[in-house]
Write a protein that holds these residues in place. Structure first.
Motif, PDB file in Angstrom:
ATOM      1  N   UNK A  41      28.666  27.558  30.924  1.00  0.00           N
ATOM      2  CA  UNK A  41      28.171  28.713  31.675  1.00  0.00           C
ATOM      3  C   UNK A  41      29.038  28.972  32.912  1.00  0.00           C
ATOM      4  N   UNK A  42      30.300  28.623  32.809  1.00  0.00           N
ATOM      5  CA  UNK A  42      31.270  28.935  33.851  1.00  0.00           C
ATOM      6  C   UNK A  42      32.103  30.136  33.422  1.00  0.00           C
ATOM      7  N   UNK A  43      32.240  31.096  34.320  1.00  0.00           N
ATOM      8  CA  UNK A  43      33.038  32.293  34.061  1.00  0.00           C
ATOM      9  C   UNK A  43      34.190  32.333  35.060  1.00  0.00           C
ATOM     10  N   UNK A  44      35.398  32.467  34.532  1.00  0.00           N
ATOM     11  CA  UNK A  44      36.582  32.656  35.360  1.00  0.00           C
ATOM     12  C   UNK A  44      36.989  34.125  35.255  1.00  0.00           C
ATOM     13  N   UNK A  45      36.811  34.863  36.325  1.00  0.00           N
ATOM     14  CA  UNK A  45      37.245  36.258  36.348  1.00  0.00           C
ATOM     15  C   UNK A  45      38.715  36.297  36.742  1.00  0.00           C
ATOM     16  N   UNK A  46      39.559  36.886  35.873  1.00  0.00           N
ATOM     17  CA  UNK A  46      40.987  36.976  36.175  1.00  0.00           C
ATOM     18  C   UNK A  46      41.444  38.425  36.076  1.00  0.00           C
ATOM     19  N   UNK A  47      42.413  38.784  36.951  1.00  0.00           N
ATOM     20  CA  UNK A  47      42.870  40.176  37.031  1.00  0.00           C
ATOM     21  C   UNK A  47      44.393  40.206  37.020  1.00  0.00           C
ATOM     22  N   UNK A  48      44.920  40.983  36.101  1.00  0.00           N
ATOM     23  CA  UNK A  48      46.375  41.100  35.928  1.00  0.00           C
ATOM     24  C   UNK A  48      46.911  42.410  36.507  1.00  0.00           C
ATOM     25  N   UNK A  49      48.236  42.418  36.712  1.00  0.00           N
ATOM     26  CA  UNK A  49      49.048  43.613  36.988  1.00  0.00           C
ATOM     27  C   UNK A  49      48.918  44.162  38.410  1.00  0.00           C
ATOM     28  N   UNK A  50      48.039  43.614  39.218  1.00  0.00           N
ATOM     29  CA  UNK A  50      47.885  44.098  40.584  1.00  0.00           C
ATOM     30  C   UNK A  50      48.837  43.384  41.541  1.00  0.00           C
ATOM     31  N   UNK A  51      48.670  43.617  42.827  1.00  0.00           N
ATOM     32  CA  UNK A  51      47.627  44.471  43.409  1.00  0.00           C
ATOM     33  C   UNK A  51      47.935  45.957  43.254  1.00  0.00           C
ATOM     34  N   UNK A  52      46.851  46.734  43.396  1.00  0.00           N
ATOM     35  CA  UNK A  52      46.973  48.169  43.236  1.00  0.00           C
ATOM     36  C   UNK A  52      45.969  48.892  44.104  1.00  0.00           C
ATOM     37  N   UNK A  53      45.738  50.163  43.857  1.00  0.00           N
ATOM     38  CA  UNK A  53      44.872  50.994  44.724  1.00  0.00           C
ATOM     39  C   UNK A  53      43.398  50.605  44.690  1.00  0.00           C
ATOM     40  N   UNK A  54      42.970  49.773  43.717  1.00  0.00           N
ATOM     41  CA  UNK A  54      41.549  49.421  43.622  1.00  0.00           C
ATOM     42  C   UNK A  54      41.290  47.959  43.971  1.00  0.00           C
ATOM     43  N   UNK A  55      42.350  47.278  44.429  1.00  0.00           N
ATOM     44  CA  UNK A  55      42.198  45.849  44.723  1.00  0.00           C
ATOM     45  C   UNK A  55      41.269  45.619  45.910  1.00  0.00           C
ATOM     46  N   UNK A  56      41.401  46.416  46.961  1.00  0.00           N
ATOM     47  CA  UNK A  56      40.512  46.252  48.131  1.00  0.00           C
ATOM     48  C   UNK A  56      39.052  46.445  47.739  1.00  0.00           C
TER      49      UNK A  56
END
Length: 493
Positions: free
Chosen positions: A284-299
């Motif tokens: 029940x562990x979730x690792x949220x990962x985000x590629x290709x940023x940073x960009x205009x929606x990172x903040x």
């Protein structure tokens, strides 16, 4: 002189003297009679005198009982005032102190043929201001340096009634001054002395609660504790802590805290840190990962993560250099920042192993510039299973994965795809993709590594719903560290 003449003269003188004597007697008797008459007039000219005890005109306060003090009467002479005879005095008239006005009290006395009356005026008016009554709670006190919190008061006026709402108050030099006036202009004042004290110890705030679960792959345990006192303010610097946590060794660690304010009030608290081995991965562990940023929606994404105190992982690029400062923000807010690609140009980076590592090193240098250190975790553009690389160099993915291990680097793929890199452009679809695949991983007993892109607004917009769903269903969100669960794809080139 002849004998006859002598006799005649003698008798004449004798008779004259005789008459003179009678005349004297007459006049003496007359004057005595007049004097006696005057004495009778003045001595026996009597009259009655009435003397009110409090004067002929008195003032009575509106609304207060009035009791007439009465009067004394006596019969006395006009000339000889030492003559005194008490005379009973009767009283007539009423005074209504519930109504302002002028009232008369009539005194009368009688003795024999003598009778007299006199009138006293009683003026009923409101000469005092309203009565201010201060309420007081014996257990109430004001902390030093704080404004007084009102305990309550009332103000009642004889003319206007309840005038509590007209009371003004002002705090000055440890006292509260209350003032109020009635419609007649009469004013009143009351003064309250403020009771200052400090009976409450500081509040110790344990970020994360009294019990924390920490995994060995999260690195050194960082304790977040603050202490605030209602008088002294921030007293975190005065906190005393006993105990320590070895985040590399599983076990339960107890930390004890104590802080005392300037007036001797002490507060204690205790926290237990459960250190668990990173080998004990929780499905029940979730690792949220985000590629290709940073960009205009990172903040925007960072704010959402902060709102829920969720830590995530960013695989960064240099494609949008105007947002490179977000890399520093990501690290400062406690997230993991790793390498994805400097250029994200497949034809360029997959042309050869050297070309790939040159791109890798360029992005790692940017991360070092923004955060102060280089990293050893990365994600291949397209993942280790991508086949597009075969268009530029046959077998390059097999070579790169082997070289990564030789360099002491860790690559991380994913096992949950949000679909935001393909045809999906719907926030609802992203939410459904993530939640359904996470549920499937949980059924297989493995953690979930979610792939999203923080350059896609519809994907970032889905994040709050994904987090809420995870928390409601008992999941915990963690960032990827070198000791975290590794999701690897099958290498296809």
């Amino acid at each position: 002189m002849k004998t006859g003449d002598f006799y005649h003269n003698f008798m004449t003188v004798h008779n004259t003297r005789k008459w003179t004597k009678k005349r004297k007697i007459f006049f003496c008797s007359f004057f005595i009679l007049i004097f006696a008459l005057l004495v009778c007039i003045f001595v026996f000219q009597m009259h009655i005198v009435i003397t009110p005890e409090d004067g002929m005109e008195v003032h009575a306060e509106l609304g207060e009982p009035y009791q007439d003090s009465g009067a004394e009467g006596e019969l006395t002479g006009t000339l000889f005032r030492f003559i005194h005879k008490p005379v009973q005095v009767s009283t007539e008239g009423e005074v209504d102190t519930n109504k302002a006005g002028t009232y008369e009290i009539i005194y009368s006395a009688k003795s024999g043929r003598y009778t007299v009356t006199c009138t006293k005026k009683v003026i009923v008016s409101d000469t005092r201001g309203p009565v201010i009554t201060l309420k007081s709670n014996p257990d109430s006190y004001t902390p030093y340096g704080h404004p007084y919190e009102e305990e309550g008061f009332t103000a009642i006026d004889a003319t206007d009634g309840d005038v509590t709402d007209k009371v003004t108050s002002e705090e000055s030099d440890g006292k509260v001054y209350y003032r109020v006036s009635d419609s007649l202009g009469s004013s009143s004042e009351a003064i309250r002395t403020i009771h200052y004290d400090d009976r409450k110890g500081p509040d110790i705030n344990l970020a994360g609660g009294n019990e924390i679960t920490w995994y060995t792959d999260q690195g050194d345990y960082v304790d977040q504790v603050t202490a605030v006192d209602d008088v002294d303010g921030d007293v975190t610097s005065s906190l005393q802590k006993e105990g320590s946590v070895d985040a590399s060794v599983p076990g339960d660690y107890t930390l004890s805290y104590s802080v005392t304010d300037a007036h001797g009030n002490t507060t204690t608290a205790q926290r237990i840190v459960h250190v668990l081995s990173s080998e004990n991965y929780n499905a029940r562990t979730i690792y949220l990962t985000f590629d290709d940023g940073p960009g205009p929606y990172t903040d925007q994404l960072l704010d959402i993560l902060d709102q829920y105190n969720v830590k995530a992982t960013f695989f960064t690029t240099s494609v949008r250099s105007q947002y490179s400062d977000c890399i520093k923000k990501e690290a400062e807010r406690g997230h993991s920042v790793y390498v994805h690609s400097a250029s994200h140009n497949y034809a360029k980076i997959y042309a050869s192993p050297d070309a790939y590592w040159a791109d890798f090193d360029a992005q790692n240098s940017l991360i070092q510039q923004e955060t102060g250190s280089r990293v050893n975790v990365f994600r291949f553009p397209g993942g280790s299973s991508n086949t597009v690389s075969a268009n530029y160099s046959a077998g390059i993915m097999t070579t790169l994965t082997q070289q990564a291990s030789a360099r002491g680097l860790i690559y991380e793929d994913w096992n949950v795809s949000s679909g935001d890199a393909g045809d999906t452009t719907s926030t609802d679809a992203v939410v459904n993709n993530v939640t359904s695949q996470v549920s499937a991983n949980t059924a297989y007993g493995i953690p979930s590594v979610v792939l999203q892109h923080d350059i896609k607004d519809f994907s970032v917009n889905a994040e709050e719903r994904i987090i809420q769903w995870g928390l409601e269903n008992g999941y915990s969100f963690r960032k990827i560290t070198p000791a975290s669960y590794i999701a690897h794809h099958h290498v296809n080139n």
